[in-house]
Design a protein around this motif. Structure first.
Motif, short mmCIF file in Angstrom:
data_model
loop_
_atom_site.label_atom_id
_atom_site.label_comp_id
_atom_site.label_asym_id
_atom_site.label_seq_id
_atom_site.Cartn_x
_atom_site.Cartn_y
_atom_site.Cartn_z
N LYS A 29 -14.91 -4.76 -31.59
CA LYS A 29 -16.03 -5.08 -30.72
C LYS A 29 -15.71 -4.85 -29.25
O LYS A 29 -16.60 -4.84 -28.41
CB LYS A 29 -16.44 -6.54 -30.92
N ALA A 30 -14.43 -4.65 -28.94
CA ALA A 30 -14.05 -4.38 -27.55
C ALA A 30 -14.51 -3.00 -27.09
O ALA A 30 -14.61 -2.74 -25.88
CB ALA A 30 -12.54 -4.51 -27.38
N LEU A 31 -14.77 -2.12 -28.03
CA LEU A 31 -15.25 -0.78 -27.68
C LEU A 31 -16.75 -0.83 -27.49
O LEU A 31 -17.51 -1.11 -28.42
CB LEU A 31 -14.89 0.22 -28.77
N SER A 32 -17.19 -0.56 -26.28
CA SER A 32 -18.61 -0.64 -25.95
C SER A 32 -19.38 0.57 -26.48
O SER A 32 -18.86 1.70 -26.45
CB SER A 32 -18.79 -0.73 -24.43
N PRO A 33 -20.62 0.36 -26.94
CA PRO A 33 -21.45 1.50 -27.36
C PRO A 33 -21.73 2.48 -26.23
O PRO A 33 -22.10 3.63 -26.47
CB PRO A 33 -22.75 0.83 -27.84
N GLY A 34 -21.52 2.05 -24.99
CA GLY A 34 -21.72 2.94 -23.86
C GLY A 34 -20.73 4.08 -23.80
O GLY A 34 -20.92 5.02 -23.02
N MET A 35 -19.68 4.01 -24.62
CA MET A 35 -18.70 5.10 -24.67
C MET A 35 -19.23 6.32 -25.43
O MET A 35 -18.73 7.43 -25.24
CB MET A 35 -17.41 4.62 -25.32
N VAL A 191 -17.71 1.69 -33.27
CA VAL A 191 -18.83 0.98 -32.66
C VAL A 191 -19.76 0.41 -33.72
O VAL A 191 -20.27 -0.71 -33.58
CB VAL A 191 -19.59 1.94 -31.72
#
Length: 263
Positions: A29-35, A191
């Protein structure tokens, strides 16, 4: 390459799904969908840079082939200024050069094996015959000069198409493109790790786009076609795997006799 792309996506899907069921799910969950948008943009830029090189090579190939065809046509037309044996000799040499090129050199170009170290004997003989002509009037002098220039253009055009036939996409570009595609697939899987349907749907859509790029770079085989008043030969040159395909056509207006090419 469709199969390989889908297999990689399936493996990533299964691995991330298995990891998300354990204690690592919270870290995903630390990986943002904004990536995802930046990764997609970078991947698109790599595709655009690769396609630009292919389009440029295709334009160069078309220009070289058209120039060669026009030069050979000019020689055939201007040869009529020297009726008799000189005209027949020049037309026979041009015909021989076209036949040798379409039957021997272009198949080698399709395999990127053509070389510039060997000068085509018919074209060389045509140039020597032209220079040995003895003009009898100003018109023949002009015709001799123009034929010499046309033959030199044919030599240069041949050199260009042989060089283009050996052009290829830099392996570094392919490596970057594949690495970026893998990173994009991995990011999509992470994600959407908590959404099994979402990860599968987005991964397959991305694979469709990447597989389409691969299929666009597949290599067709060379083919030859004839028409009543012209010699038309098509060579599609390309490179499997790490290279992109190019299609070439040369048209030199030379009459046919029966079922074979004749001047």
């Amino acid at each position: 390459m469709f199969g390989a792309t889908y297999i990689v996506a399936l493996i990533l899907h299964q691995v991330i799904a298995a990891l998300s069921a354990g204690s690592t799910a919270r870290s995903f969950k630390a990986l943002s969908p904004g990536m995802l948008p930046p990764l997609g943009i970078i991947f698109g830029l790599f595709v655009a840079f690769t396609a630009a090189q292919v389009w440029s090579d295709n334009d160069r190939a078309n220009a070289a082939v058209n120039r060669e065809a026009s030069a050979l046509r000019s020689v055939v037309v201007l040869a009529s200024s020297f009726p008799g044996q000189p005209e027949a000799r020049l037309r026979a040499l041009v015909r021989s050069y076209i036949e040798e090129t379409t039957s021997q050199e272009w198949p080698l170009m399709a395999e990127s094996a053509a070389t510039l170290t060997i000068i085509p004997p018919p074209l060389h003989q045509a140039l020597r015959t032209t220079l040995a002509l003895a003009p009898g009037n100003p018109g023949q002098e002009i015709a001799q000069r123009e034929m010499t220039r046309a033959l030199e253009d044919a030599f240069e055009a041949r050199r260009q198409r042989v060089l283009v036939s050996s052009a290829q996409v830099n392996p570094t570009k392919w490596a970057c493109l594949i690495l970026q595609a893998f990173c994009a697939l991995l990011a999509i899987a992470v994600v959407h790790s908590d959404n099994r349907m979402g990860i599968g749907d987005r991964s397959w859509k991305f694979c469709d786009r990447r597989g389409g790029i691969r299929s666009a770079n597949s290599r067709p085989r060379p083919a030859l076609h004839g028409r009543d008043r012209s010699i038309t030969a098509t060579v599609a040159a390309g490179h499997a795997g790490s290279q992109c395909g190019r299609r070439w056509m040369i048209q030199a207006g030379v009459p046919r006799r029966a079922n074979s090419v004749a001047l």
